[in-house]
Design a protein around this motif. Structure first.
Motif, short mmCIF file in Angstrom:
data_model
loop_
_atom_site.label_atom_id
_atom_site.label_comp_id
_atom_site.label_asym_id
_atom_site.label_seq_id
_atom_site.Cartn_x
_atom_site.Cartn_y
_atom_site.Cartn_z
N GLY A 200 -8.13 -13.46 -3.73
CA GLY A 200 -6.92 -12.64 -3.70
C GLY A 200 -5.79 -13.25 -2.91
O GLY A 200 -4.65 -12.78 -2.99
N ILE A 203 -2.78 -14.48 -4.91
CA ILE A 203 -1.85 -13.42 -5.31
C ILE A 203 -0.81 -13.22 -4.21
O ILE A 203 0.40 -13.11 -4.48
N ASP A 204 -1.27 -13.19 -2.95
CA ASP A 204 -0.34 -13.08 -1.82
C ASP A 204 0.64 -14.23 -1.81
O ASP A 204 1.84 -14.05 -1.62
N ASP A 206 1.67 -16.22 -4.25
CA ASP A 206 2.65 -16.17 -5.35
C ASP A 206 3.75 -15.16 -5.05
O ASP A 206 4.94 -15.42 -5.29
N LYS A 207 3.37 -14.00 -4.52
CA LYS A 207 4.36 -12.97 -4.20
C LYS A 207 5.36 -13.47 -3.17
O LYS A 207 6.58 -13.32 -3.34
N SER A 380 -5.91 -7.50 -5.80
CA SER A 380 -4.47 -7.26 -5.64
C SER A 380 -3.88 -7.92 -4.41
O SER A 380 -2.68 -7.82 -4.17
N GLY A 381 -4.69 -8.61 -3.62
CA GLY A 381 -4.18 -9.27 -2.43
C GLY A 381 -4.32 -8.40 -1.19
O GLY A 381 -4.90 -7.31 -1.22
N GLU A 386 1.13 -7.27 0.36
CA GLU A 386 1.58 -6.43 -0.76
C GLU A 386 2.72 -5.51 -0.33
O GLU A 386 3.74 -5.38 -1.02
#
Length: 447
Positions: A200, A203-204, A206-207, A380-381, A386
């Motif tokens: 996960g 994902i963090d 990339d955001k 979802s990270g 998030e």
């Protein structure tokens, strides 16, 4: 290190910092296997003799049971027997006696004469309904406070305006690009470290990469760095010329642990196991080691555990909290702590400075409180990233950074992992002014 030895060092810290000669100990501590050359280099880079002594004592607590007896022997070998005796039960040399101040003779006071009180004439009293003197009296009007109720826009919707920026109260943040942003994303850890892979975390990453590009930063992403590689890339960042930029950002996504410190708690692990203290990470960019960032904000975002404690929270009334998003599959970014920290920071003495303090213009935002775990959802990270990403996207146009981090703290605190465990982010704020990020809409308006 045994707790009793740690207590001895802490109780004598002030005397040690004032009198220790750390440079004479370095070679012997390396020969004794207590420190590596890299660690000694980090201590040397911390600043003055007192700063090095202070850092050496903090790091010594993390170096195992052999550290204390080896330190004692090194003191003896380098002619610092008085300090060795102090730590083994002796007393520090007593300071010279303080001579009492000689008080000047007190002159007798002259006898007091009775004060002559003025005769007070009563004011004329009039009825509240008598307006005969109204023309001679100025009306008393209470100061009108600005209304906090927003006025509707012509379309019927209210958009909160960006706070008025005053040059002497806000950092300059209009350079284009605004500055460098380094993201270190450690996902896959070597098998011998006993550290799990951080599902996960991509994902963090990339955001945050997209978010800080939208805030007009030059974003560089480094993945799966070892201990030495983390230090190498931070050193490279500190050597860049930041003269044309207004800010610098470092984001680290990794496993973390608790370490002794005197300013910034916590440490983050390289994928090979050893951890770099957050205190060292910030040192690379402080005003002393990176001159072109002096007076400019240096921001550090740490998604990692601060220790291995879990927080089950406390009961509050239902109207004080909203349901969180945590789930049963959440994981923690924790490692057992390498040493305990009795407080968030330790101050040995006051050192006068002729310039700005070394940690000025630095903000470190932690995903969790010192000593506690940080939760991450494999799908979802992490909770912290998030919510941080969303708050930056929604509020950077109107709010300063510290205000937005308070929003992040509030929302993360309402989550629950596995229906039980809580998380409380926080920050160590040494900023001197408000910080407003650039946003795409503002750049388009000014273009």
């Amino acid at each position: 290190m045994d707790q009793k030895h740690r207590d001895i060092l802490r109780s004598n810290r002030i005397h040690l910092v004032m009198n220790l000669k750390p440079s004479e100990l370095y070679d012997r501590l390396i020969e004794g296997g207590i420190f590596s050359q890299d660690m000694i280099d980090e201590i040397k880079s911390s600043g003055t003799r007192r700063d090095q002594a202070r850092q050496l004592l903090c790091d010594l607590e993390t170096r195992g049971r052999r550290a204390f007896p080896c330190f004692i022997q090194c003191l003896r070998d380098t002619g610092q027997q008085d300090l060795a005796g102090l730590l083994l039960g002796g007393e520090p040399a007593s300071p010279p006696p303080i001579r009492p101040l000689v008080q000047p003779p007190v002159r007798p006071l002259a006898p007091l004469t009775p004060a002559v009180r003025p005769v007070l004439q009563p004011l004329p009293v009039s009825s509240p309904f008598d307006d005969s003197h109204a023309k001679d009296i100025a009306p008393l009007c209470p100061r009108q406070r600005p209304s906090t109720t927003p006025s509707p826009s012509p379309e019927g919707e209210y958009t909160r305006p960006r706070r008025t920026r005053k040059d002497n109260q806000s950092y300059k943040m209009d350079a284009s690009p605004c500055g460098h942003c380094l993201i270190i994303n450690n996902v896959k850890f070597e098998p011998n470290t006993d550290l799990k892979n951080r599902k996960g975390s991509d994902i963090d990453c990339d955001k945050l990469e997209k978010r800080f590009k939208s805030l007009n930063f030059i974003v560089t992403v480094k993945t799966n760095l070892k201990y030495k590689q983390i230090r190498h890339h931070l050193a490279e960042l500190s050597k860049k010329d930041h003269s044309l930029f207004d800010c610098c950002v470092v984001i680290i996504l990794s496993h973390g642990t608790e370490v002794s410190h005197n300013r910034f708690p916590g440490a983050v692990h390289g994928v090979d196991g050893p951890a770099v203290p957050v205190q060292f990470i910030t040192n690379y960019l402080n005003g002393q080691h990176c001159p072109t960032l002096q007076g400019k904000p240096k921001l550090f975002f740490i998604q990692a555990c601060g220790g291995d404690q879990t927080d089950t929270g406390f009961e509050v009334s239902p109207d004080e909290v909203t349901p969180g998003v945590g789930g049963a599959g959440d994981e923690m970014d924790a490692m057992p702590m390498s040493s305990s920290s009795d407080s968030l920071s330790t101050s040995d003495e006051l050192d006068a400075r002729a310039t700005l303090p070394t940690p000025s213009d630095i903000l470190v935002s932690y995903s969790t409180s010192p000593g506690f775990v940080s939760w991450r959802d494999p799908l979802s990270g992490s909770w912290y990233v998030e919510i941080l990403d969303r708050i930056l996207g929604e509020h950077a146009v109107t709010d300063d950074l510290v205000t937005m981090l308070m929003m992040v703290n509030n929302e993360v605190s309402q989550n629950s992992a596995k229906g039980l465990y809580k998380q409380m982010p926080g920050n160590f704020n040494f900023l001197r002014k408000f910080l407003y990020f650039q946003t795409q809409s503002q750049r388009q308006t000014s273009a």
